[in-house]
Each structure stands twice: as C-alpha cells, then as structure tokens.
Motif scaffolding. Structure first.
Motif, PDB file in Angstrom:
ATOM      1  N   VAL A 101       2.964  -3.107 -14.064  1.00 24.24           N
ATOM      2  CA  VAL A 101       3.584  -2.844 -12.759  1.00 24.24           C
ATOM      3  C   VAL A 101       2.752  -1.789 -12.030  1.00 24.24           C
ATOM      4  O   VAL A 101       2.547  -0.692 -12.543  1.00 24.24           O
ATOM      5  CB  VAL A 101       5.035  -2.336 -12.948  1.00 24.24           C
ATOM      6  CG1 VAL A 101       5.706  -2.105 -11.609  1.00 24.24           C
ATOM      7  CG2 VAL A 101       5.829  -3.311 -13.811  1.00 24.24           C
ATOM      8  N   SER A 102       2.239  -2.137 -10.831  1.00 23.85           N
ATOM      9  CA  SER A 102       1.299  -1.244 -10.131  1.00 23.85           C
ATOM     10  C   SER A 102       1.643  -1.117  -8.652  1.00 23.85           C
ATOM     11  O   SER A 102       0.923  -1.601  -7.789  1.00 23.85           O
ATOM     12  CB  SER A 102      -0.129  -1.789 -10.227  1.00 23.85           C
ATOM     13  OG  SER A 102      -0.401  -2.413 -11.457  1.00 23.85           O
ATOM     14  N   PRO A 103       2.775  -0.475  -8.338  1.00 21.50           N
ATOM     15  CA  PRO A 103       3.207  -0.404  -6.943  1.00 21.50           C
ATOM     16  C   PRO A 103       2.299   0.474  -6.078  1.00 21.50           C
ATOM     17  O   PRO A 103       1.522   1.278  -6.600  1.00 21.50           O
ATOM     18  CB  PRO A 103       4.613   0.196  -7.031  1.00 21.50           C
ATOM     19  CG  PRO A 103       4.658   0.892  -8.334  1.00 21.50           C
ATOM     20  CD  PRO A 103       3.692   0.209  -9.251  1.00 21.50           C
ATOM     21  N   LYS A 104       2.475   0.308  -4.786  1.00 27.49           N
ATOM     22  CA  LYS A 104       1.615   0.969  -3.800  1.00 27.49           C
ATOM     23  C   LYS A 104       1.747   2.492  -3.821  1.00 27.49           C
ATOM     24  O   LYS A 104       2.856   3.036  -3.808  1.00 27.49           O
ATOM     25  CB  LYS A 104       2.019   0.458  -2.410  1.00 27.49           C
ATOM     26  CG  LYS A 104       1.095   0.830  -1.299  1.00 27.49           C
ATOM     27  CD  LYS A 104       1.590   0.208   0.000  1.00 27.49           C
ATOM     28  CE  LYS A 104       0.709   0.560   1.153  1.00 27.49           C
ATOM     29  NZ  LYS A 104      -0.566  -0.130   1.101  1.00 27.49           N
ATOM     30  N   GLY A 105       0.586   3.136  -3.844  1.00 30.02           N
ATOM     31  CA  GLY A 105       0.546   4.559  -3.545  1.00 30.02           C
ATOM     32  C   GLY A 105       1.063   5.541  -4.586  1.00 30.02           C
ATOM     33  O   GLY A 105       0.977   6.747  -4.380  1.00 30.02           O
ATOM     34  N   THR A 106       1.579   5.059  -5.708  1.00 31.60           N
ATOM     35  CA  THR A 106       2.198   6.017  -6.624  1.00 31.60           C
ATOM     36  C   THR A 106       1.391   6.255  -7.897  1.00 31.60           C
ATOM     37  O   THR A 106       1.689   7.168  -8.656  1.00 31.60           O
ATOM     38  CB  THR A 106       3.593   5.520  -7.073  1.00 31.60           C
ATOM     39  OG1 THR A 106       3.417   4.231  -7.677  1.00 31.60           O
ATOM     40  CG2 THR A 106       4.555   5.439  -5.921  1.00 31.60           C
ATOM     41  N   GLY A 107       0.390   5.396  -8.127  1.00 30.68           N
ATOM     42  CA  GLY A 107      -0.297   5.520  -9.413  1.00 30.68           C
ATOM     43  C   GLY A 107      -1.804   5.574  -9.279  1.00 30.68           C
ATOM     44  O   GLY A 107      -2.362   5.527  -8.183  1.00 30.68           O
ATOM     45  N   VAL A 108      -2.452   5.681 -10.422  1.00 33.01           N
ATOM     46  CA  VAL A 108      -3.900   5.508 -10.486  1.00 33.01           C
ATOM     47  C   VAL A 108      -4.130   4.172 -11.160  1.00 33.01           C
ATOM     48  O   VAL A 108      -3.745   3.979 -12.320  1.00 33.01           O
ATOM     49  CB  VAL A 108      -4.564   6.639 -11.301  1.00 33.01           C
ATOM     50  CG1 VAL A 108      -6.001   6.277 -11.653  1.00 33.01           C
ATOM     51  CG2 VAL A 108      -4.537   7.951 -10.533  1.00 33.01           C
ATOM     52  N   TRP A 109      -4.695   3.232 -10.430  1.00 29.40           N
ATOM     53  CA  TRP A 109      -5.038   1.919 -10.984  1.00 29.40           C
ATOM     54  C   TRP A 109      -6.544   1.805 -10.852  1.00 29.40           C
ATOM     55  O   TRP A 109      -7.054   1.622  -9.748  1.00 29.40           O
ATOM     56  CB  TRP A 109      -4.328   0.774 -10.231  1.00 29.40           C
ATOM     57  CG  TRP A 109      -2.925   1.079  -9.761  1.00 29.40           C
ATOM     58  CD1 TRP A 109      -2.453   0.957  -8.484  1.00 29.40           C
ATOM     59  CD2 TRP A 109      -1.807   1.547 -10.539  1.00 29.40           C
ATOM     60  NE1 TRP A 109      -1.127   1.324  -8.417  1.00 29.40           N
ATOM     61  CE2 TRP A 109      -0.705   1.694  -9.663  1.00 29.40           C
ATOM     62  CE3 TRP A 109      -1.625   1.878 -11.885  1.00 29.40           C
ATOM     63  CZ2 TRP A 109       0.545   2.151 -10.086  1.00 29.40           C
ATOM     64  CZ3 TRP A 109      -0.367   2.336 -12.302  1.00 29.40           C
ATOM     65  CH2 TRP A 109       0.687   2.458 -11.413  1.00 29.40           C
ATOM     66  N   MET A 110      -7.252   1.980 -11.952  1.00 25.80           N
ATOM     67  CA  MET A 110      -8.708   1.999 -11.820  1.00 25.80           C
ATOM     68  C   MET A 110      -9.414   1.377 -13.014  1.00 25.80           C
ATOM     69  O   MET A 110      -8.875   1.299 -14.120  1.00 25.80           O
ATOM     70  CB  MET A 110      -9.223   3.422 -11.611  1.00 25.80           C
ATOM     71  CG  MET A 110      -9.303   4.280 -12.829  1.00 25.80           C
ATOM     72  SD  MET A 110     -10.311   5.734 -12.388  1.00 25.80           S
ATOM     73  CE  MET A 110     -10.047   6.735 -13.822  1.00 25.80           C
ATOM     74  N   SER A 111     -10.643   0.927 -12.751  1.00 24.44           N
ATOM     75  CA  SER A 111     -11.459   0.344 -13.816  1.00 24.44           C
ATOM     76  C   SER A 111     -12.857   0.928 -13.745  1.00 24.44           C
ATOM     77  O   SER A 111     -13.395   1.119 -12.656  1.00 24.44           O
ATOM     78  CB  SER A 111     -11.544  -1.178 -13.640  1.00 24.44           C
ATOM     79  OG  SER A 111     -10.257  -1.743 -13.672  1.00 24.44           O
TER      80      SER A 111
END
Ligand code: BTN
Length: 265
Positions: free
Chosen positions: A62-72
């Motif tokens: 779950v990767s909602p907008k603006g609240t997390g760090v989603w990175m590779s």
C-alpha cells in the motif's frame, strides 16, 4: 516530494541521479524498465504514489500519495548471484540508521528485511534482480517506508505503523531518503570489498528483533516448517536457528518466512 539537495548526500554514486514521479505503478518496475539505458550505478527512482506497489511473496504494498518513501535503487553489481540477497540486509541497516537519525526512533530488524518500531512494521524491502548467463545484469533494491501515514487499511492495522504514529511528529521525507542513501553506499562498499557482511554482522545482530526469540520458520511445504530459537545472522546474512535438540539450522532468505510465535514479531 521536494528534490533532495545534493549537499545532503555524502555519496560518490548512490543517489547522484534521481528520477522523481508524482504517480507510478511501482518504482521497482520503473527501475527495471530503465536498467538497460542507465550505465552508471546507484540511480534512484522515487515516487509520491504507487498504484501497483509490490511486496515480497507476491503481495501488494500500500503506497498512498505523499505520506511515505517509495523508492528503488538500481545497482549494477560485479558479485555473483548468490550474494544478491545480502544487499537487502544492507538496505535494512541503512533504513534503521536513517530512522534513528531523522526520527529519533529505535528501528529493529525482523529478519531478513522488515524494519519494525515498537513491534510494528514501518518499512519493507523488496530486492529483485535480472540475470543473464549466470551474471547479475542489475539489482533493484526497493524500499517502502510508512513515514507520515496517519491510518492504515483494516487488513494491516494490527501489524503496520508509521514514523509519525510512533514518534508523534511529522518527518521530512527528503532527510530520510538522503540519510538512507548515505548509509547504504558506505555499507555497500564494505560489502563489495569484503565479499560478505563480516563488518556488519555484529551491528545487524544488535538490532535484530528475532534474536534470542522463538521463531517459526515457514517453508513452501507444510512439512518444511519448524520452531526454534533465532541466534543471529552469520557473515552471509543467513539466520541461524537452534532447534530443541541443540542442532543449528541455517536459513537462507527468500526460501522461507519467519514468524514470531505470538504474532508478527
Ligand atoms: C515487503 O515488505 O513486502 C516489501 C515491500 C517493498 C515496497 C517497496 S516501495 C518501493 C518499491 N517499489 C515497489 O513496488 N515495492 C518496493
């Protein structure tokens, strides 16, 4: 997310190229789509929101907008395929460092690569690789951190948390990313020089939440599952588990999942 000021990075290569996305299917997928055209090493893909965030064992993330760090992080390693899974452990250490530095919270590791704060998961890591003729073409280390999330879907509420919930303050995501990349490059260099995790094992074991605890090792087949006491990892990142009769089982990540006897950890 704002772009990361280059002065915050102390790295030579990691994060020196960053691609930012407002919305994407998955940063791991984007890194893989780009791996051929990127020759350098350490390019980072960061998104505000993922619509198809991927977790381990085929799960969603779950990767909602603006609240997390989603990175590779896209890497082009020289080492053999057998060492690839150890990079996930390095990433876990880098995330734990950054959480401590930026949020002031004690992140612990649930082997091999979940970061937990107060016994709930704040971060997951998914490492994927491409192999041609037994050689690693690329390695993608995908890191997902619940940073300023206020609420979680019902299905994960019991086991998931965020840095904001645990520390009661909003965290600057850019700072967290910079610190992860700084630590990651340093540990990755140690790993490439040594060919194993020998310089990092002691640190990893010191924040390993499973250490000294009873764990259930769950394999693909029901008859492969067993219970034992987790002793710690060895220099290859494998988990050593002592069985009731005193024998030690050596667990390689990827093949199994590790569970606490009374819940998530
Ligand atoms: C897990 O614990 O199951 C691993 C979760 C990994 C999530 C991250 S978010 C950034 C990157 N892109 C993805 O699609 N997955 C990883």
């Amino acid at each position: 997310m704002r772009s990361i000021p280059s002065t915050w990075l102390h790295t030579k290569q990691v994060g020196r190229q960053i691609a930012y996305f407002e919305e994407i299917d998955s940063t791991n997928l984007e890194a893989k789509r780009n791996q051929e055209r990127v020759d350098g090493h350490g390019m980072v893909f960061l998104a505000e929101q993922q619509n198809q965030g991927r977790g381990r064992m085929g799960r969603n993330w779950v990767s909602p907008k603006g609240t997390g760090v989603w990175m590779s992080i896209l890497l082009k390693p020289e080492f053999p395929t057998t060492q690839a899974s150890q990079v996930t452990l390095i990433a876990a250490l880098a995330v734990a460092d950054a959480i401590k530095k930026v949020a002031g919270l004690e992140g612990m590791i649930k082997w091999p690569n979940d970061i937990v704060v107060n016994r709930k998961k704040v971060c997951g890591i998914l490492t994927e690789m491409g192999v041609i003729e037994d050689k690693i073409q690329y390695l993608v280390v995908g890191i997902g951190i619940n940073v300023n999330t206020e609420e979680f879907p019902e299905e994960i509420r019991a086991t998931a948390t965020s840095l904001k919930i645990e520390g009661d303050k909003v965290i600057e995501r850019e700072c967290l990313v910079a610190e992860i990349l700084n630590s990651f490059e340093l540990y990755y260099e140690h790993f490439c020089t040594d060919g194993d995790l020998s310089r990092l094992t002691k640190y990893y074991n010191s924040i390993l939440i499973n250490k000294g605890k009873k764990v259930k090792i769950v394999g693909n087949l029901k008859e492969d599952s067993f219970i034992g006491e987790a002793i710690g990892i060895d220099e290859l990142g494998r988990l050593l588990v002592r069985l009731e009769d005193g024998t030690i089982e050596i667990i390689v990540s990827g093949e199994v999942s590790v569970r606490g006897l009374y819940g998530y950890v």
